[in-house]
Motif scaffolding. Sequence first.
Motif, PDB file in Angstrom:
ATOM      1  N   CYS A  88      -0.977  14.229  -3.081  1.00 20.67           N
ATOM      2  CA  CYS A  88      -2.255  13.960  -1.869  1.00 20.67           C
ATOM      3  C   CYS A  88      -1.775  15.451  -1.199  1.00 20.67           C
ATOM      4  O   CYS A  88      -3.508  15.634  -1.221  1.00 20.67           O
ATOM      5  CB  CYS A  88      -1.451  12.863  -0.738  1.00 20.67           C
ATOM      6  SG  CYS A  88      -2.208  12.155   0.269  1.00 20.67           S
ATOM      7  N   ALA A  89      -0.861  16.432  -1.926  1.00 21.13           N
ATOM      8  CA  ALA A  89      -1.239  17.683  -0.281  1.00 21.13           C
ATOM      9  C   ALA A  89      -1.534  18.731  -1.458  1.00 21.13           C
ATOM     10  O   ALA A  89      -1.720  19.975  -1.269  1.00 21.13           O
ATOM     11  CB  ALA A  89      -0.259  17.610   0.334  1.00 21.13           C
ATOM     12  N   SER A  90      -1.882  18.241  -3.178  1.00 16.56           N
ATOM     13  CA  SER A  90      -1.908  19.414  -3.409  1.00 16.56           C
ATOM     14  C   SER A  90      -3.763  19.534  -4.133  1.00 16.56           C
ATOM     15  O   SER A  90      -3.171  20.821  -5.058  1.00 16.56           O
ATOM     16  CB  SER A  90      -1.316  18.382  -4.774  1.00 16.56           C
ATOM     17  OG  SER A  90      -2.100  17.636  -5.532  1.00 16.56           O
ATOM     18  N   VAL A 115       8.131  18.285  -2.279  1.00 13.90           N
ATOM     19  CA  VAL A 115       7.656  17.004  -1.727  1.00 13.90           C
ATOM     20  C   VAL A 115       7.021  15.884  -2.767  1.00 13.90           C
ATOM     21  O   VAL A 115       6.447  15.833  -3.871  1.00 13.90           O
ATOM     22  CB  VAL A 115       5.207  18.103  -1.984  1.00 13.90           C
ATOM     23  CG1 VAL A 115       4.715  16.891  -0.798  1.00 13.90           C
ATOM     24  CG2 VAL A 115       5.539  19.173  -0.792  1.00 13.90           C
ATOM     25  N   ASP A 131       4.789  12.704  -2.428  1.00 13.58           N
ATOM     26  CA  ASP A 131       3.618  12.349  -1.442  1.00 13.58           C
ATOM     27  C   ASP A 131       2.880  11.602  -2.933  1.00 13.58           C
ATOM     28  O   ASP A 131       1.452  11.392  -2.496  1.00 13.58           O
ATOM     29  CB  ASP A 131       3.015  13.157  -0.892  1.00 13.58           C
ATOM     30  CG  ASP A 131       2.032  14.017  -1.731  1.00 13.58           C
ATOM     31  OD1 ASP A 131       2.379  14.925  -2.753  1.00 13.58           O
ATOM     32  OD2 ASP A 131       1.476  15.509  -0.863  1.00 13.58           O
ATOM     33  N   GLN A 183       0.793  19.714   6.751  1.00 15.09           N
ATOM     34  CA  GLN A 183      -0.565  19.752   6.473  1.00 15.09           C
ATOM     35  C   GLN A 183      -0.614  19.767   7.967  1.00 15.09           C
ATOM     36  O   GLN A 183      -0.389  18.860   8.802  1.00 15.09           O
ATOM     37  CB  GLN A 183      -1.033  18.642   5.796  1.00 15.09           C
ATOM     38  CG  GLN A 183      -0.901  19.559   3.880  1.00 15.09           C
ATOM     39  CD  GLN A 183      -1.580  19.056   3.795  1.00 15.09           C
ATOM     40  OE1 GLN A 183      -0.846  17.159   3.073  1.00 15.09           O
ATOM     41  NE2 GLN A 183      -2.273  18.622   2.720  1.00 15.09           N
ATOM     42  N   ALA A 217       9.932  16.048   1.018  1.00  7.61           N
ATOM     43  CA  ALA A 217       8.885  15.731   1.879  1.00  7.61           C
ATOM     44  C   ALA A 217       7.982  14.089   1.790  1.00  7.61           C
ATOM     45  O   ALA A 217       7.214  14.999   0.793  1.00  7.61           O
ATOM     46  CB  ALA A 217       8.180  17.017   2.690  1.00  7.61           C
ATOM     47  N   GLY A 229       5.054  11.717   1.141  1.00  6.60           N
ATOM     48  CA  GLY A 229       3.678  11.354   1.817  1.00  6.60           C
ATOM     49  C   GLY A 229       3.579   9.685   2.652  1.00  6.60           C
ATOM     50  O   GLY A 229       5.053   9.456   2.309  1.00  6.60           O
ATOM     51  N   SER A 247       8.371  15.499   5.894  1.00  4.58           N
ATOM     52  CA  SER A 247       7.343  14.368   5.876  1.00  4.58           C
ATOM     53  C   SER A 247       6.135  15.633   6.091  1.00  4.58           C
ATOM     54  O   SER A 247       6.110  17.110   5.873  1.00  4.58           O
ATOM     55  CB  SER A 247       7.398  14.202   7.320  1.00  4.58           C
ATOM     56  OG  SER A 247       5.803  13.613   6.762  1.00  4.58           O
ATOM     57  N   ASN A 248       5.573  14.696   4.344  1.00  5.82           N
ATOM     58  CA  ASN A 248       3.861  16.013   4.461  1.00  5.82           C
ATOM     59  C   ASN A 248       3.594  16.313   5.333  1.00  5.82           C
ATOM     60  O   ASN A 248       3.064  17.503   5.163  1.00  5.82           O
ATOM     61  CB  ASN A 248       2.650  15.157   3.642  1.00  5.82           C
ATOM     62  CG  ASN A 248       2.274  13.988   4.762  1.00  5.82           C
ATOM     63  OD1 ASN A 248       3.339  13.298   4.903  1.00  5.82           O
ATOM     64  ND2 ASN A 248       0.903  13.784   3.835  1.00  5.82           N
TER      65      ASN A 248
END
Length: 269
Positions: free
Chosen positions: A251-253, A246, A248, A152, A189, A191, A147-148
């Motif tokens: 989102c987390a980038s 990832v 997602d 984070q 992972a 998102g 998972s994301n």
Amino acid sequence: MTVDAIRMDGKVAIVTGGAGGIGFATGQLMAARGAHVVLADIAVERAKELAATLPDAIGLPLDLGDEHSIEALVEAAVTHFGRLDVLHNNAALLGPEIARNDGDIEQMATDLWDRTYRVNVRGTMIACRAALPHLRASRGNIVNTVSNLALQGHMIQAAYSSSKAAIIQMTRAIAASHGPTGVRCNAVAPGMTMTPALREAFPPTLRKAVEDETLRDQLGDPEDIAEAVAFLASDAARNITGQVLVADGGCASHVPGIAQFRAFFSDNQ
Ligand SMILES: NC(=O)c1ccc[n+]([C@@H]2O[C@H](COP(=O)([O-])OP(=O)(O)OC[C@H]3O[C@@H](n4cnc5c(N)ncnc54)[C@H](O)[C@@H]3O)[C@@H](O)[C@H]2O)c1
């Protein structure tokens, strides 16, 4: 490598949580690429119904909290199809009760923590342990859904997110130990992914907060995660092991708060 390396003709794949959103989408895609698929789930009737919609698939019972059930699943899959090429560890302890109670460590119920780790971490370990001899024989691979939230920090789901981080490290450990025998191990992972369960249960305000950080114009669907899993599970990914992909929507980038930056610059142009 052939141009069709992404195909999975003749391969046998177990998908845990195969009756759920991401699991079924992955089983469906692998089946469309030629794999024989085992949809394994605690919701076994649903897994069987869904398996009946695929070309060469079966639904089998699995309780990831129960060592015997996991070992029996792997044996039943190998007995039925004669081999095992892919283990997709995708089931996790989820649902409204978990979502409501898994938050900050200071309020954490020990029992919820133990249940989460029993299913997510211990269950995944036992599934890998049971599958590895068969995967060595087929030079197969493992793909773990993480998972994301394992990558984070967040104020929600401390047990879930840390259990998924443990699976990431297990992924690397298996890749390092078993790479020389031809066995790969990777993780995907996701998102926030719009499964039927999440579409129904996730509060719209919080959904909007995630959408604001997403670099696509929509959140991911189960099919988007299935593509990432099926790629890693295929020979097209033969040079990839010990990795976390990832998926997602970006989102987390980036640095958080991008929606406000977009609004500011569009207002001041
Ligand atoms: N949907 C998302 O936004 C999202 C985001 C990040 C990670 N994930 C991960 O993706 C995976 C799939 O989740 P999903 O969104 O498709 O959820 P889902 O609820 O649709 O599917 C989960 C499936 O796992 C099964 N399951 C639960 N406990 C089990 C157990 N003890 N033994 C066997 N099966 C069990 C359920 O019956 C269900 O069919 C999970 O690992 C989840 O943590 C999902």
